[in-house]
Design an enzyme around this catalytic site. Structure first.
Site, PDB file in Angstrom:
ATOM      1  N   GLY A 286       0.834  -1.199   0.000  1.00 55.67           N
ATOM      2  CA  GLY A 286       0.000   0.000   0.000  1.00 55.67           C
ATOM      3  C   GLY A 286       0.864   1.243   0.000  1.00 55.67           C
ATOM      4  N   SER A 287       0.366   2.286   0.635  1.00 54.37           N
ATOM      5  CA  SER A 287       1.073   3.572   0.587  1.00 54.37           C
ATOM      6  C   SER A 287       2.318   3.536   1.478  1.00 54.37           C
ATOM      7  CB  SER A 287       0.135   4.682   1.043  1.00 54.37           C
ATOM      8  OG  SER A 287      -0.279   4.451   2.362  1.00 54.37           O
ATOM      9  N   THR A 288       3.299   4.329   1.107  1.00 53.62           N
ATOM     10  CA  THR A 288       4.540   4.407   1.886  1.00 53.62           C
ATOM     11  C   THR A 288       4.233   4.920   3.294  1.00 53.62           C
ATOM     12  OG1 THR A 288       5.847   4.679  -0.101  1.00 53.62           O
ATOM     13  CG2 THR A 288       6.844   5.465   1.931  1.00 53.62           C
TER      14      THR A 288
ATOM     15  N   GLY B  85       2.804   2.134   5.308  1.00 52.96           N
ATOM     16  CA  GLY B  85       3.882   1.147   5.447  1.00 52.96           C
ATOM     17  C   GLY B  85       4.869   1.534   6.544  1.00 52.96           C
TER      18      GLY B  85
ATOM     19  N   GLU C 115       5.613  -3.626   0.469  1.00 55.77           N
ATOM     20  CA  GLU C 115       5.632  -3.231  -0.945  1.00 55.77           C
ATOM     21  C   GLU C 115       4.903  -1.907  -0.999  1.00 55.77           C
ATOM     22  OE1 GLU C 115       7.295  -4.668  -3.123  1.00 55.77           O
ATOM     23  OE2 GLU C 115       7.464  -6.770  -2.540  1.00 55.77           O
TER      24      GLU C 115
ATOM     25  N   GLU D 194       3.709  10.302  -6.127  1.00 55.84           N
ATOM     26  CA  GLU D 194       3.004   9.202  -6.789  1.00 55.84           C
ATOM     27  C   GLU D 194       1.547   9.644  -7.007  1.00 55.84           C
ATOM     28  OE1 GLU D 194       2.289   5.525  -4.542  1.00 55.84           O
ATOM     29  OE2 GLU D 194       2.749   4.425  -6.375  1.00 55.84           O
TER      30      GLU D 194
HETATM   31  P1  TAP Z   1      -3.327   2.519   2.082  1.00 56.11           P
HETATM   32  O1  TAP Z   1      -4.071   3.442   2.978  1.00 56.11           O
HETATM   33  O2  TAP Z   1      -1.884   2.340   2.310  1.00 56.11           O
HETATM   34  O3  TAP Z   1      -4.103   1.107   2.154  1.00 56.11           O
HETATM   35  C1  TAP Z   1      -3.555  -0.152   1.820  1.00 56.11           C
HETATM   36  C2  TAP Z   1      -4.108  -1.209   2.772  1.00 56.11           C
HETATM   37  O4  TAP Z   1      -3.682  -0.916   4.106  1.00 56.11           O
HETATM   38  C3  TAP Z   1      -5.644  -1.260   2.821  1.00 56.11           C
HETATM   39  O5  TAP Z   1      -6.059  -2.593   3.030  1.00 56.11           O
HETATM   40  C4  TAP Z   1      -5.940  -0.404   4.035  1.00 56.11           C
HETATM   41  O6  TAP Z   1      -7.191  -0.676   4.612  1.00 56.11           O
HETATM   42  C5  TAP Z   1      -4.815  -0.802   4.973  1.00 56.11           C
HETATM   43  N1  TAP Z   1      -4.534   0.181   6.012  1.00 56.11           N
HETATM   44  C6  TAP Z   1      -4.798   1.514   6.013  1.00 56.11           C
HETATM   45  N2  TAP Z   1      -4.398   2.063   7.170  1.00 56.11           N
HETATM   46  C7  TAP Z   1      -3.858   1.076   7.935  1.00 56.11           C
HETATM   47  C8  TAP Z   1      -3.267   1.027   9.224  1.00 56.11           C
HETATM   48  N3  TAP Z   1      -3.123   2.104   9.983  1.00 56.11           N
HETATM   49  N4  TAP Z   1      -2.818  -0.163   9.686  1.00 56.11           N
HETATM   50  C9  TAP Z   1      -2.935  -1.276   8.931  1.00 56.11           C
HETATM   51  N5  TAP Z   1      -3.493  -1.288   7.701  1.00 56.11           N
HETATM   52  C10 TAP Z   1      -3.947  -0.137   7.192  1.00 56.11           C
HETATM   53  O7  TAP Z   1      -3.507   2.943   0.601  1.00 56.11           O
HETATM   54  P2  TAP Z   1      -4.805   3.584  -0.068  1.00 56.11           P
HETATM   55  O8  TAP Z   1      -5.553   4.539   0.799  1.00 56.11           O
HETATM   56  O9  TAP Z   1      -5.566   2.441  -0.540  1.00 56.11           O
HETATM   57  O10 TAP Z   1      -4.146   4.443  -1.213  1.00 56.11           O
HETATM   58  C11 TAP Z   1      -3.468   5.661  -0.930  1.00 56.11           C
HETATM   59  C12 TAP Z   1      -2.265   5.797  -1.819  1.00 56.11           C
HETATM   60  O11 TAP Z   1      -1.351   4.734  -1.536  1.00 56.11           O
HETATM   61  C13 TAP Z   1      -2.541   5.648  -3.291  1.00 56.11           C
HETATM   62  O12 TAP Z   1      -3.013   6.816  -3.877  1.00 56.11           O
HETATM   63  C14 TAP Z   1      -1.189   5.224  -3.791  1.00 56.11           C
HETATM   64  O13 TAP Z   1      -0.348   6.320  -3.970  1.00 56.11           O
HETATM   65  C15 TAP Z   1      -0.675   4.355  -2.703  1.00 56.11           C
HETATM   66  N6  TAP Z   1      -0.937   2.921  -2.940  1.00 56.11           N
HETATM   67  C16 TAP Z   1       0.102   2.173  -3.331  1.00 56.11           C
HETATM   68  C17 TAP Z   1      -0.106   0.837  -3.587  1.00 56.11           C
HETATM   69  C18 TAP Z   1       1.041  -0.015  -3.979  1.00 56.11           C
HETATM   70  S1  TAP Z   1       0.800  -1.401  -4.740  1.00 56.11           S
HETATM   71  N7  TAP Z   1       2.254   0.297  -3.701  1.00 56.11           N
HETATM   72  C19 TAP Z   1      -1.360   0.264  -3.473  1.00 56.11           C
HETATM   73  C20 TAP Z   1      -2.414   1.056  -3.060  1.00 56.11           C
HETATM   74  C21 TAP Z   1      -2.166   2.388  -2.799  1.00 56.11           C
HETATM   75  P3  TAP Z   1      -8.556   0.072   4.161  1.00 56.11           P
HETATM   76  O14 TAP Z   1      -8.226   1.010   3.067  1.00 56.11           O
HETATM   77  O15 TAP Z   1      -9.418  -1.036   3.776  1.00 56.11           O
HETATM   78  O16 TAP Z   1      -9.065   0.763   5.381  1.00 56.11           O
END
Ligand code: TAP
Length: 451
Positions: A205-207, A210, A227, A353
């Site tokens: 997910g997001s940096t 992460g 990742e 990004e």
């Molecule tokens: P994130 O917020 O990072 O979400 C990814 C996953 O982590 C989701 O399942 C999310 O759950 C979960 N998550 C969120 N907050 C968490 C926490 N505090 N503890 C544990 N898990 C948590 O990404 P997003 O909101 O979907 O996207 C935001 C930005 O991240 C995108 O615009 C993009 O730049 C980047 N992103 C990157 C990738 C890759 S492959 N590198 C993938 C997705 C997004 P819920 O969302 O279900 O609550």
């Protein structure tokens, strides 16, 4: 309950449960109870169960693909590939249990051997952009190594993960070995980090999130694979096959509507061919087919959500637009492929990004300049370079700080080669021959020979 929305229409079409803390704990504890029996399954039997799981996924390929088109707006062509990737990754790691051998190390007075022990319960947190493959890259090697798995899909895209959980049971994986835990990141995901029975968190997910997971994992010295984001460069040298490079550039950034951590979203073109290259790129961008993702010829569908469309739009507003493709204008969260001219490496769309169908372009002078610009980012996930000069291809491949690179192509991820990021794009590697070991710890055993 959480509403599940079709991003191509904006309509709610089903709901799924959103589990609370108590239900998450219950799922983790069920996985913990299932662990001793799962690790004790004979290697050949565990392999057979995983192969059977792969076969059941294969039987439901079309159903899974259609579910993803509806839930994530992926094109049907991509969604079929993604479901097939889950099957293939399961098949690949099904070959692992009988080959997960340690070493015998020469010592005096006895026998010294090592074992790759499973960790226990592994928590996998999946984003919305590639719900099926990213889930499979975590759960297949984790299960093969003898761990039990709890998996949290993204709230926006839970359906294929929930179905994969059902298919695992249909393939006769024992109850509790692979459990889907739908819910919020701040509740379910966070609990994977804090619950002591979860011995590893595999996060994509997001940096930003992460980093918080890595910090939280420190408290229990919990293993992590991360990742994270990317801002990968596509470097086109003047001596390249410019026609091929231009024809393939749109796919390398607009595939999955740019919602791809590997998107080549920074295009660096050598200044001597800059104008010529943009002239070749424009018709390729305009021809990129953005349409109902269920149509067989769709190359790109909608963005995932209204909120995400707002974010992507903010990068284009006030920027220098070179040219754009087209997209449907009604219903759903459509966004046309867009090419922006960067005027400085400080431009926000060049540095951050975007995670949408937005390509930023900048000219460079020479090889040294290209490498400097490509590395001028905290990310380091992917990238491509185009040249006919073999020496340059090798020099630049070694110099660009990124986990995966393709020369004269934009190769997608292959399940049998390693994938992961340098710098702030991640930690550890998924897929390929080594990922399995990251779901184990090495144990060294010395057996005394006696007198
Ligand atoms: P994130 O917020 O990072 O979400 C990814 C996953 O982590 C989701 O399942 C999310 O759950 C979960 N998550 C969120 N907050 C968490 C926490 N505090 N503890 C544990 N898990 C948590 O990404 P997003 O909101 O979907 O996207 C935001 C930005 O991240 C995108 O615009 C993009 O730049 C980047 N992103 C990157 C990738 C890759 S492959 N590198 C993938 C997705 C997004 P819920 O969302 O279900 O609550």
């Amino acid at each position: 309950m959480t509403d599940v929305i079709n991003p191509a229409t904006g309509e709610v079409f089903t709901t799924v449960p959103s589990l609370d803390l108590a239900a998450t704990d219950a799922a983790i504890e069920t996985a913990q109870r299932a662990f001793p029996a799962w690790r004790a399954v004979a290697p050949g039997d565990r392999a057979r169960l995983l192969r059977r799981f792969a076969a059941v996924v294969d039987q439901h390929l079309e159903e899974l693909a259609e579910l993803e088109v509806r839930n994530a707006g992926h094109t049907i062509g991509n969604a079929r590939w993604e479901a097939g990737n889950v099957r293939d990754v399961l098949d690949y790691y099904a070959g692992a249990p009988e080959r997960l051998s340690g070493r015998q190390i020469p010592v005096a007075g006895g026998l010294d051997v090592t074992f790759h022990e499973p960790l226990g319960v592994v928590g996998i947190i999946v984003p919305w952009n590639f719900p099926m493959p990213i889930a499979g890259w975590g759960f297949a090697p984790a299960l093969a190594a003898g761990n039990t798995v709890v998996l949290k899909p993204a709230e926006l895209t839970p359906l294929t993960a929930i179905r994969l959980g059902e298919l695992a049971l249909a393939a006769e994986l024992p109850e509790g070995v692979f459990t889907i835990v739908p819910g919020k990141g701040s509740v379910v995901g966070q609990r994977f980090v804090t619950h002591p029975a979860v011995r590893k968190v595999c996060f994509t997910g997001s940096t930003e999130v992460g980093k918080s997971i890595m910090a939280g994992a420190a408290d229990q010295v919990k293993r992590v694979t991360l990742e994270l984001g990317g801002k990968s460069a596509n470097i086109v040298f003047a001596d390249a096959d410019l026609e091929r490079a231009a024809a393939s550039a749109p796919g390398s950034v607009f595939d999955n509507a740019g919602q791809d951590c590997c998107a080549r979203s920074r295009l660096l073109v050598q200044e001597s061919v800059y104008d010529k290259f943009l002239a070749l790129l424009e018709p390729a961008v305009r021809a990129f087919r953005v349409t109902d993702p269920a149509q067989a010829d769709a190359e790109m569908g909608p963005l995932i959500s209204a909120a995400h469309k707002k974010t992507v739009t903010s990068y284009v507003e006030g920027s220098d637009v070179a040219f754009r493709g087209s997209a449907p204008e009604s219903g759903g969260w459509w966004f046309p492929p867009t090419v922006l001219l960067a005027h400085s490496t400080e431009d926000r769309h060049w540095r951050e990004e975007v995670f949408g169908p937005v390509l930023s372009v900048l000219p460079f002078k020479d090889e040294e300049d290209a490498v400097r610009l490509a590395n001028d980012t905290e990310y380091g996930l992917s990238g491509s370079l185009w040249t006919r000069d073999l020496g340059r291809a090798l020099r630049v491949s070694r110099a660009v700080e990124t986990g995966a690179l393709s020369v004269n192509s934009h190769s997608s991820v292959r399940y049998w080669t390693p994938f992961g990021g340098m710098k702030q794009s991640g930690l550890g590697r998924e897929l390929g021959p080594d990922a399995l070991l990251s779901f184990t710890d090495v144990k060294n055993v010395f057996l005394a020979m006696g007198d």
